[in-house]
Design an enzyme around this catalytic site. Structure first.
Site, PDB file in Angstrom:
ATOM      1  N   SER A 107      14.083 -14.348 -14.070  1.00 29.09           N
ATOM      2  CA  SER A 107      14.236 -15.284 -15.667  1.00 29.09           C
ATOM      3  C   SER A 107      12.739 -16.573 -14.623  1.00 29.09           C
ATOM      4  CB  SER A 107      15.361 -16.724 -15.306  1.00 29.09           C
ATOM      5  OG  SER A 107      15.452 -16.867 -14.188  1.00 29.09           O
ATOM      6  N   ASP A 148       8.848  -7.503 -11.435  1.00 25.77           N
ATOM      7  CA  ASP A 148       8.788  -8.416 -12.467  1.00 25.77           C
ATOM      8  C   ASP A 148       7.478  -7.999 -12.728  1.00 25.77           C
ATOM      9  OD1 ASP A 148      11.500  -7.968 -10.581  1.00 25.77           O
ATOM     10  OD2 ASP A 148      12.037  -9.885 -10.275  1.00 25.77           O
TER      11      ASP A 148
END
Ligand code: GLA
Length: 339
Positions: A107, A148
């Site tokens: 996130s 990521d």
């Protein structure tokens, strides 16, 4: 002019705790996104549908710690990194996300990539990933790797991203249609205050003794004197090998083999690298035993977060089925053309 940006989260299929030693990773960008909608403005004014308070910042750099509320540090850190390389555009807008926050689905990397694009980032995908990573390290103090961000900026629909975190090359590997990826949420956590930084140090210690782990063999680790550091090296070296064998198994539709490799990866993360928890281990055991599940493992940094499983289509499982989507995108008008 109205601006819309959408950056996906990611789930890592295999290759965890390898990126910060320049190893191999194999994540997919998933069909859950962080979105920013807004208008150009003189300053940076952002509200979040999921977090308390508004962030109000000038476009000029200042220490991120001074930003309030706490999530404003992420915005300030991106702004500062961007200001080192180019003019920063202001925006007045709203952030929303369908990603559970602090759940190992990136996130925060998704948010930071979206913010960088919202503030007018102009450059290559790899530069965007590097900038977002530097900003995250500045905002959190946790020395995370590049996996990521690189996945989030470069993914292609229907494909996993096999990334070599040493030279930052990316291979898009098709995820076959007759296999599904399931994600089960286990627990919220933050890598700040976790043993993530200690693992990064232990890997550096191993590299000081035997050289880069990405080039080492399992026989090399016998030279490592500290037994804990030796176990950490055992994980990283074997995990890099598993990324390669997993990708081959997936490409040859051998899902049973791919599932077994995921379970081996989990055992190594739990026992050699010590980043799992008893709740995660129980979920991996439970999921792996369900008919139609080929294999499961913890995913991401660990200490909580999520478990990922490889399954037959239509399997009866208490988890989200996610699909591989393309990377972060900016939309400059009001079309609904978000893939
Ligand atoms: C977190 C970090 C990544 C990576 C994983 C573990 O998600 O942000 O850089 O190190 O943990 O693979």
């Amino acid at each position: 002019m109205s601006i819309r940006i959408r950056a996906p989260g990611r789930v890592n299929l295999i290759g965890d705790h390898t990126d910060y030693t320049g190893g191999l990773v194999f994540p997919i960008a998933i069909n859950r996104w962080t979105e920013i909608r807004g208008e150009r403005s003189q300053r940076i004014t952002l509200i979040s549908e999921d977090e308390f308070g508004a962030v109000e910042l000038a476009t000029q750099p200042a220490p991120p710690q001074e930003a309030t509320p706490a999530w404003g540090r992420y915005v300030a850190a991106v702004r500062n990194e961007l200001a080192h390389r180019q003019n920063v555009d202001g925006i007045s807008g709203t952030i929303s996300t369908a990603l559970p926050i602090g759940a190992g689905l990136s996130s925060s990397a998704s948010l930071m990539v979206a913010i960088a694009i919202a503030l007018g980032f102009d450059g290559s995908a790899v530069e965007l990933a590097q900038l977002a990573r530097r900003a995250e390290v500045a905002a959190t103090g946790v020395p995370t790797g590049i996996m990521d961000q690189l996945c989030i900026v470069s993914a292609t629909p229907g494909h996993a991203t096999r990334i070599d975190c040493n030279d930052l090359t990316i291979d898009h590997v098709a995820v076959p249609e007759d296999v599904k990826i399931a994600v089960r949420f286990i627990a919220h956590r933050t890598l700040q205050g976790s043993e993530y930084s200690a693992r990064v140090s232990e890997c550096s210690q191993a590299e000081a003794e035997i050289g880069p782990l990405r080039l080492a063999n399992l026989s090399d680790i016998e030279e490592i004197t500290d037994l804990t550091v030796r176990s950490r090296a055992r994980h990283v070296i074997s995990e890099n090998e598993r990324v390669t064998t997993f990708a081959q198994a997936l490409a040859s539709n051998d899902y049973r083999a791919a599932g077994e490799i995921m379970v081996q990866s989990h055992h190594s993360l739990a026992h050699n690298f010590d980043v799992s928890t008893s709740t995660i281990n129980a979920a991996v055991d439970e999921l792996s035993r369900i008919p139609g599940v080929y294999g499961a493992r913890m995913t991401g940094g660990g200490f909580g977060g999520c478990v990922v499983a490889l399954c037959e289509p239509g399997v009866d499982i208490d988890a989200w089925i996610v699909s591989p989507v393309g990377g972060a995108q900016r939309f400059d008008d009001d079309t609904d053309d978000m893939n």
